[in-house]
Design a protein around this motif. Structure first.
Motif, mmCIF file in Angstrom:
data_model
loop_
_atom_site.group_PDB
_atom_site.id
_atom_site.type_symbol
_atom_site.label_atom_id
_atom_site.label_comp_id
_atom_site.label_asym_id
_atom_site.label_seq_id
_atom_site.Cartn_x
_atom_site.Cartn_y
_atom_site.Cartn_z
ATOM 1 N N LEU A 132 -38.450 10.837 -15.951
ATOM 2 C CA LEU A 132 -37.865 12.103 -16.379
ATOM 3 C C LEU A 132 -38.858 13.258 -16.207
ATOM 4 C CD1 LEU A 132 -35.914 11.043 -19.589
ATOM 5 C CD2 LEU A 132 -34.945 11.726 -17.381
ATOM 6 N N GLU A 133 -40.100 12.968 -16.535
ATOM 7 C CA GLU A 133 -41.127 14.011 -16.377
ATOM 8 C C GLU A 133 -41.309 14.385 -14.910
ATOM 9 O OE1 GLU A 133 -45.724 14.913 -17.820
ATOM 10 O OE2 GLU A 133 -44.909 12.869 -17.822
ATOM 11 N N GLY A 134 -41.305 13.322 -14.023
ATOM 12 C CA GLY A 134 -41.442 13.604 -12.588
ATOM 13 C C GLY A 134 -40.257 14.376 -12.050
ATOM 14 N N ALA A 135 -39.029 13.955 -12.486
ATOM 15 C CA ALA A 135 -37.823 14.651 -12.030
ATOM 16 C C ALA A 135 -37.834 16.102 -12.491
ATOM 17 C CB ALA A 135 -36.579 13.925 -12.548
ATOM 18 N N THR A 136 -38.330 16.316 -13.684
ATOM 19 C CA THR A 136 -38.408 17.683 -14.204
ATOM 20 C C THR A 136 -39.354 18.537 -13.369
ATOM 21 O OG1 THR A 136 -37.936 16.868 -16.431
ATOM 22 C CG2 THR A 136 -38.903 19.050 -16.250
ATOM 23 N N LYS A 137 -40.491 17.940 -12.996
ATOM 24 C CA LYS A 137 -41.467 18.691 -12.179
ATOM 25 C C LYS A 137 -40.894 19.000 -10.804
ATOM 26 C CE LYS A 137 -45.637 17.001 -14.468
ATOM 27 N NZ LYS A 137 -46.898 16.239 -14.292
ATOM 28 N N GLU A 138 -40.189 17.980 -10.212
ATOM 29 C CA GLU A 138 -39.607 18.215 -8.894
ATOM 30 C C GLU A 138 -38.515 19.283 -8.963
ATOM 31 O OE1 GLU A 138 -38.268 14.477 -7.516
ATOM 32 O OE2 GLU A 138 -40.288 13.660 -7.184
ATOM 33 N N MET A 139 -37.699 19.249 -10.028
ATOM 34 C CA MET A 139 -36.658 20.255 -10.208
ATOM 35 C C MET A 139 -37.286 21.634 -10.360
ATOM 36 S SD MET A 139 -33.438 20.862 -10.333
ATOM 37 C CE MET A 139 -32.725 19.255 -10.604
ATOM 38 N N GLU A 140 -38.381 21.668 -11.069
ATOM 39 C CA GLU A 140 -39.080 22.947 -11.255
ATOM 40 C C GLU A 140 -39.624 23.466 -9.927
ATOM 41 O OE1 GLU A 140 -42.812 24.810 -13.860
ATOM 42 O OE2 GLU A 140 -42.248 22.699 -14.024
ATOM 43 N N ALA A 141 -40.145 22.529 -9.098
ATOM 44 C CA ALA A 141 -40.663 22.936 -7.773
ATOM 45 C C ALA A 141 -39.540 23.408 -6.870
ATOM 46 C CB ALA A 141 -41.416 21.766 -7.138
ATOM 47 N N LEU A 142 -38.356 22.689 -6.983
ATOM 48 C CA LEU A 142 -37.213 23.068 -6.153
ATOM 49 C C LEU A 142 -36.719 24.476 -6.508
ATOM 50 C CD1 LEU A 142 -35.023 22.378 -4.069
ATOM 51 C CD2 LEU A 142 -33.725 21.297 -5.947
ATOM 52 N N LEU A 143 -36.580 24.745 -7.800
ATOM 53 C CA LEU A 143 -36.128 26.063 -8.227
ATOM 54 C C LEU A 143 -37.117 27.146 -7.807
ATOM 55 C CD1 LEU A 143 -34.760 25.213 -11.792
ATOM 56 C CD2 LEU A 143 -33.429 25.727 -9.730
#
Length: 310
Positions: free
Chosen positions: A272-283
């Motif tokens: 979840l933490e990794g997905a959150t970071k990737e989502m943050e990078a995508l945005l």
């Protein structure tokens, strides 16, 4: 400690009662302090009295307790007591003999060692000394003389008792009775005082009793309401709810279920933490390079272009 006159009076009364009981039993030939066993024997006629003694070899060992005429057998049954230390066989005999004192008669136990020991309540064989009836007939002539002597002794005793009663001294019985009367009057006055206090406070006492009755009724109503409210069922339901909550918390603590895994599974947390970071990078990338994502919305295929690096 000073002994009051009331205590002296009570001691004197109790002592008089004890002496009366002891003297009455003593005149009947009974000693209250002597341990004894009761035995029985039978005669064709009665030549004894309740004051007759029981002897062994001339020594007094007991007294006559009771003399009863048996209507079925026509014999006189005599109950006599002897000291419990005296042991003899059931084959022993009881002899009726003349004592020689005022023409009186007594019983003598002729001890035999044959057979088993006599037990209290056994009936022993009896016999009569030869010449007893003749001796009894001669003694009737002296009966009036003995009776006269007895009456004189009784008169002397009553005279002495009268002197005690009319004694005017401080230690006399008359003064003691007067003090006892004064004490009874004091108790009577105290009872009258208590009666007056109760009468004067009759309204207050009635009010207190009414208040107590009202309080008791209120308590009864409250108890009935609590009983009808089914507090027990509510407590049981609450207990069941707390049990379920406790079970849920236990499952969460053990990592069971989605919430439990979310709380206990470190891998899921890391994902979840990794997905959150990737989502943050995508945005962040969409915000910085929006043209890069126009090809997704366009009908024409727009080739992907690398952004210029600063």
């Amino acid at each position: 400690m000073k002994i009051t006159k009331e205590i002296k009076t009570a001691i004197l009364v109790l002592l008089g009662i004890f002496l009366f009981i002891f003297g009455y039993n003593y005149l009947k030939g009974q000693n209250l302090f002597e341990p004894k066993n009761i035995y029985y024997t039978e005669f064709d006629y009665n030549a004894l009295s309740s004051s007759s003694v029981v002897t062994v070899k001339g020594n007094q060992v007991g007294k006559i307790q009771d003399i009863i005429y048996d209507y079925k057998t026509g014999k006189t049954r005599t109950a006599f007591s002897v000291n419990e230390q005296l042991k003899f066989s059931v084959n022993s005999k009881v002899r009726l003999y003349e004592t020689g004192l005022m023409g009186g008669n007594a019983l003598a136990i002729i001890i035999s060692n044959d057979g088993e020991l006599a037990k209290p309540g056994d009936v022993l064989e009896s016999e009569i000394q030869v010449g007893l009836i003749t001796s009894l007939s001669k003694n009737f002539s002296g009966l009036s003389t003995d009776l006269n002597a007895t009456l004189k002794s009784t008169d002397t005793l009553l005279t002495n008792i009268n002197k005690i009663v009319i004694d005017e001294s401080d230690a006399g019985l008359k003064r003691t009775i007067a003090e006892l009367n004064a004490t009874l009057k004091s108790f009577k006055n105290l009872a009258n005082s208590l009666n007056t206090v109760v009468s004067e406070n009759d309204k207050n006492i009635t009010s207190i009793l009414d208040n107590f009755k009202t309080t008791s009724n209120d308590l009864a109503v409250m108890t009935s309401e609590l009983k009808e409210a089914k507090v027990g069922n509510t407590v049981e339901s609450l207990n069941a709810t707390l049990t379920n909550v406790n079970s849920l918390l236990t499952n969460l603590n053990n990592g069971e279920g989605s919430m439990g895994k979310l709380l206990k599974d470190e891998t899921l947390y890391q994902n979840l933490e990794g997905a959150t970071k990737e989502m943050e990078a995508l945005l962040k990338d969409i915000k910085l390079h929006p043209k890069r994502y126009f090809r997704i919305l366009s009908k024409k295929e727009i080739p992907y272009q690398e952004s210029e690096t600063n």
